[in-house]
Design a protein around this motif. Structure first.
Motif, PDB file in Angstrom:
ATOM      1  N   SER A  40       0.833  -1.208   0.000  1.00  0.00           N
ATOM      2  CA  SER A  40       0.000   0.000   0.000  1.00  0.00           C
ATOM      3  C   SER A  40       0.866   1.255   0.000  1.00  0.00           C
ATOM      4  CB  SER A  40      -0.933   0.013   1.205  1.00  0.00           C
ATOM      5  OG  SER A  40      -1.818  -1.079   1.131  1.00  0.00           O
ATOM      6  N   LEU A  41       1.956   1.219   0.744  1.00  0.00           N
ATOM      7  CA  LEU A  41       2.882   2.355   0.750  1.00  0.00           C
ATOM      8  C   LEU A  41       3.398   2.613  -0.668  1.00  0.00           C
ATOM      9  CD1 LEU A  41       4.649   4.432   2.323  1.00  0.00           C
ATOM     10  CD2 LEU A  41       6.367   2.605   2.471  1.00  0.00           C
ATOM     11  N   TYR A  42       3.774   1.563  -1.350  1.00  0.00           N
ATOM     12  CA  TYR A  42       4.262   1.684  -2.728  1.00  0.00           C
ATOM     13  C   TYR A  42       3.192   2.296  -3.634  1.00  0.00           C
ATOM     14  CZ  TYR A  42       5.721   0.112  -7.388  1.00  0.00           C
ATOM     15  OH  TYR A  42       6.049   0.043  -8.712  1.00  0.00           O
ATOM     16  N   VAL A  43       1.967   1.793  -3.534  1.00  0.00           N
ATOM     17  CA  VAL A  43       0.873   2.291  -4.375  1.00  0.00           C
ATOM     18  C   VAL A  43       0.560   3.753  -4.033  1.00  0.00           C
ATOM     19  CG1 VAL A  43      -1.580   2.035  -4.899  1.00  0.00           C
ATOM     20  CG2 VAL A  43      -0.118   0.012  -4.779  1.00  0.00           C
ATOM     21  N   LEU A  44       0.462   4.061  -2.745  1.00  0.00           N
ATOM     22  CA  LEU A  44       0.143   5.434  -2.339  1.00  0.00           C
ATOM     23  C   LEU A  44       1.240   6.419  -2.739  1.00  0.00           C
ATOM     24  CD1 LEU A  44      -1.461   4.737   1.142  1.00  0.00           C
ATOM     25  CD2 LEU A  44      -2.623   5.512  -0.945  1.00  0.00           C
ATOM     26  N   LEU A  45       2.489   6.028  -2.548  1.00  0.00           N
ATOM     27  CA  LEU A  45       3.580   6.913  -2.962  1.00  0.00           C
ATOM     28  C   LEU A  45       3.577   7.113  -4.474  1.00  0.00           C
ATOM     29  CD1 LEU A  45       6.534   5.725  -0.694  1.00  0.00           C
ATOM     30  CD2 LEU A  45       5.287   7.892  -0.557  1.00  0.00           C
ATOM     31  N   SER A  46       3.273   6.046  -5.207  1.00  0.00           N
ATOM     32  CA  SER A  46       3.220   6.161  -6.669  1.00  0.00           C
ATOM     33  C   SER A  46       2.100   7.093  -7.112  1.00  0.00           C
ATOM     34  CB  SER A  46       3.021   4.783  -7.304  1.00  0.00           C
ATOM     35  OG  SER A  46       4.131   3.969  -7.055  1.00  0.00           O
ATOM     36  N   ALA A  47       0.997   7.100  -6.382  1.00  0.00           N
ATOM     37  CA  ALA A  47      -0.153   7.918  -6.754  1.00  0.00           C
ATOM     38  C   ALA A  47      -0.037   9.354  -6.262  1.00  0.00           C
ATOM     39  CB  ALA A  47      -1.424   7.285  -6.201  1.00  0.00           C
ATOM     40  N   TYR A  48       0.482   9.549  -5.054  1.00  0.00           N
ATOM     41  CA  TYR A  48       0.425  10.871  -4.429  1.00  0.00           C
ATOM     42  C   TYR A  48       1.778  11.543  -4.190  1.00  0.00           C
ATOM     43  CZ  TYR A  48      -4.386   9.501  -3.674  1.00  0.00           C
ATOM     44  OH  TYR A  48      -5.674   9.086  -3.866  1.00  0.00           O
ATOM     45  N   ASP A  51       6.679  13.262  -7.205  1.00  0.00           N
ATOM     46  CA  ASP A  51       7.978  13.942  -7.219  1.00  0.00           C
ATOM     47  C   ASP A  51       9.023  13.115  -6.472  1.00  0.00           C
ATOM     48  OD1 ASP A  51       6.923  16.027  -8.676  1.00  0.00           O
ATOM     49  OD2 ASP A  51       6.547  17.288  -6.911  1.00  0.00           O
ATOM     50  N   PHE A  52       8.627  12.560  -5.339  1.00  0.00           N
ATOM     51  CA  PHE A  52       9.553  11.707  -4.581  1.00  0.00           C
ATOM     52  C   PHE A  52       9.903  10.454  -5.370  1.00  0.00           C
ATOM     53  CE2 PHE A  52       9.944   7.989  -1.723  1.00  0.00           C
ATOM     54  CZ  PHE A  52      11.177   8.291  -1.168  1.00  0.00           C
ATOM     55  N   MET A  53       8.893   9.813  -5.947  1.00  0.00           N
ATOM     56  CA  MET A  53       9.132   8.567  -6.688  1.00  0.00           C
ATOM     57  C   MET A  53       9.945   8.809  -7.960  1.00  0.00           C
ATOM     58  SD  MET A  53       7.872   6.192  -4.835  1.00  0.00           S
ATOM     59  CE  MET A  53       7.201   4.719  -5.548  1.00  0.00           C
ATOM     60  N   ALA A  54       9.935  10.024  -8.478  1.00  0.00           N
ATOM     61  CA  ALA A  54      10.662  10.347  -9.704  1.00  0.00           C
ATOM     62  C   ALA A  54      12.127  10.700  -9.456  1.00  0.00           C
ATOM     63  CB  ALA A  54       9.972  11.502 -10.429  1.00  0.00           C
ATOM     64  N   GLY A  59      21.686   7.045 -12.643  1.00  0.00           N
ATOM     65  CA  GLY A  59      21.310   7.098 -14.059  1.00  0.00           C
ATOM     66  C   GLY A  59      19.811   7.306 -14.196  1.00  0.00           C
ATOM     67  N   ASN A  60      19.158   6.412 -14.935  1.00  0.00           N
ATOM     68  CA  ASN A  60      17.707   6.502 -15.123  1.00  0.00           C
ATOM     69  C   ASN A  60      16.928   5.692 -14.095  1.00  0.00           C
ATOM     70  OD1 ASN A  60      17.756   8.256 -17.286  1.00  0.00           O
ATOM     71  ND2 ASN A  60      17.989   6.611 -18.780  1.00  0.00           N
ATOM     72  N   ILE A  61      17.594   5.148 -13.116  1.00  0.00           N
ATOM     73  CA  ILE A  61      16.927   4.363 -12.072  1.00  0.00           C
ATOM     74  C   ILE A  61      16.414   5.316 -11.002  1.00  0.00           C
ATOM     75  CG2 ILE A  61      17.211   2.590 -10.311  1.00  0.00           C
ATOM     76  CD1 ILE A  61      19.410   1.382 -12.114  1.00  0.00           C
ATOM     77  N   ASN A  62      15.093   5.327 -10.846  1.00  0.00           N
ATOM     78  CA  ASN A  62      14.494   6.237  -9.872  1.00  0.00           C
ATOM     79  C   ASN A  62      13.952   5.465  -8.670  1.00  0.00           C
ATOM     80  OD1 ASN A  62      12.111   5.134 -10.787  1.00  0.00           O
ATOM     81  ND2 ASN A  62      11.495   6.951 -11.938  1.00  0.00           N
ATOM     82  N   VAL A  63      13.452   6.200  -7.694  1.00  0.00           N
ATOM     83  CA  VAL A  63      12.940   5.601  -6.463  1.00  0.00           C
ATOM     84  C   VAL A  63      11.788   4.642  -6.762  1.00  0.00           C
ATOM     85  CG1 VAL A  63      11.828   6.110  -4.252  1.00  0.00           C
ATOM     86  CG2 VAL A  63      13.714   7.539  -5.053  1.00  0.00           C
ATOM     87  N   ALA A  64      10.912   5.006  -7.684  1.00  0.00           N
ATOM     88  CA  ALA A  64       9.763   4.153  -8.027  1.00  0.00           C
ATOM     89  C   ALA A  64      10.227   2.801  -8.552  1.00  0.00           C
ATOM     90  CB  ALA A  64       8.875   4.842  -9.055  1.00  0.00           C
ATOM     91  N   LEU A  65      11.243   2.793  -9.406  1.00  0.00           N
ATOM     92  CA  LEU A  65      11.752   1.536  -9.948  1.00  0.00           C
ATOM     93  C   LEU A  65      12.357   0.677  -8.833  1.00  0.00           C
ATOM     94  CD1 LEU A  65      12.266  -0.221 -12.406  1.00  0.00           C
ATOM     95  CD2 LEU A  65      14.435   0.977 -12.713  1.00  0.00           C
ATOM     96  N   ILE A  66      13.080   1.307  -7.933  1.00  0.00           N
ATOM     97  CA  ILE A  66      13.670   0.568  -6.816  1.00  0.00           C
ATOM     98  C   ILE A  66      12.577  -0.022  -5.934  1.00  0.00           C
ATOM     99  CG2 ILE A  66      15.022   0.804  -4.695  1.00  0.00           C
ATOM    100  CD1 ILE A  66      16.746   2.869  -6.253  1.00  0.00           C
ATOM    101  N   PHE A  67      11.545   0.766  -5.618  1.00  0.00           N
ATOM    102  CA  PHE A  67      10.425   0.248  -4.821  1.00  0.00           C
ATOM    103  C   PHE A  67       9.739  -0.909  -5.544  1.00  0.00           C
ATOM    104  CE2 PHE A  67       8.863   3.153  -1.252  1.00  0.00           C
ATOM    105  CZ  PHE A  67      10.134   3.558  -0.928  1.00  0.00           C
ATOM    106  N   GLY A  68       9.557  -0.778  -6.845  1.00  0.00           N
ATOM    107  CA  GLY A  68       8.918  -1.844  -7.623  1.00  0.00           C
ATOM    108  C   GLY A  68       9.720  -3.136  -7.580  1.00  0.00           C
ATOM    109  N   VAL A  69      11.018  -3.034  -7.752  1.00  0.00           N
ATOM    110  CA  VAL A  69      11.874  -4.230  -7.680  1.00  0.00           C
ATOM    111  C   VAL A  69      11.853  -4.814  -6.267  1.00  0.00           C
ATOM    112  CG1 VAL A  69      14.268  -5.025  -7.837  1.00  0.00           C
ATOM    113  CG2 VAL A  69      13.334  -3.555  -9.622  1.00  0.00           C
ATOM    114  N   LEU A  70      11.839  -3.932  -5.267  1.00  0.00           N
ATOM    115  CA  LEU A  70      11.790  -4.411  -3.887  1.00  0.00           C
ATOM    116  C   LEU A  70      10.486  -5.150  -3.576  1.00  0.00           C
ATOM    117  CD1 LEU A  70      13.510  -1.524  -1.905  1.00  0.00           C
ATOM    118  CD2 LEU A  70      14.390  -3.812  -2.368  1.00  0.00           C
ATOM    119  N   GLN A  71       9.411  -4.854  -4.314  1.00  0.00           N
ATOM    120  CA  GLN A  71       8.170  -5.615  -4.151  1.00  0.00           C
ATOM    121  C   GLN A  71       8.403  -7.084  -4.512  1.00  0.00           C
ATOM    122  OE1 GLN A  71       4.980  -4.612  -3.042  1.00  0.00           O
ATOM    123  NE2 GLN A  71       6.161  -2.839  -2.383  1.00  0.00           N
TER     124      GLN A  71
END
Length: 119
Positions: A40-48, A51-54, A59-71
């Protein structure tokens, strides 16, 4: 000889079965809640918190990609840990319950062998 319905109910009411159920639930419920919160934290951060997730980390690896892989990593980690937990804490107890159900209590086979020897 297959166990009767009464025998299954007896096993279900036994202390060993209650212990097995407790061990399973004490692992499953907290782990499930933790994973749902994490997801839920991943989904909420991705939605709201776009800027943080971006934020680019490397390089082109952002916070969202890291969170996704960590899932995925956490899913496999939970599965691996549960497998170890089950092998150590659940399976031996479940095997004992199963063997007792199929073969009767440990004292019965000895008594049956003695009776069989007298025939």
């Amino acid at each position: 000889m297959p166990a009767s319905a009464e025998r299954y109910l007896e096993v279900q009411r036994s202390e060993e079965f209650a212990q097995l159920r407790h061990r399973l639930r004490s692992y499953i419920f907290p782990t499930t809640v933790a994973f749902i919160v994490w997801y839920s934290l991943y989904v909420l951060l991705s939605a709201y918190a776009r800027d943080f997730m971006a934020i680019k980390v490397i390089g082109n690896i952002n916070v969202a990609l890291i969170f996704g892989v960590l899932q995925f990593v956490s899913t496999f980690g939970i599965a691996w840990h549960y497998s170890r937990y089950a092998a150590q804490k659940l399976d031996p107890l479940a095997d004992d319950i199963y063997n007792e159900l199929e073969n009767g209590p440990a004292a019965e086979p000895a008594a049956a062998a003695t009776e069989g020897g007298n025939s």
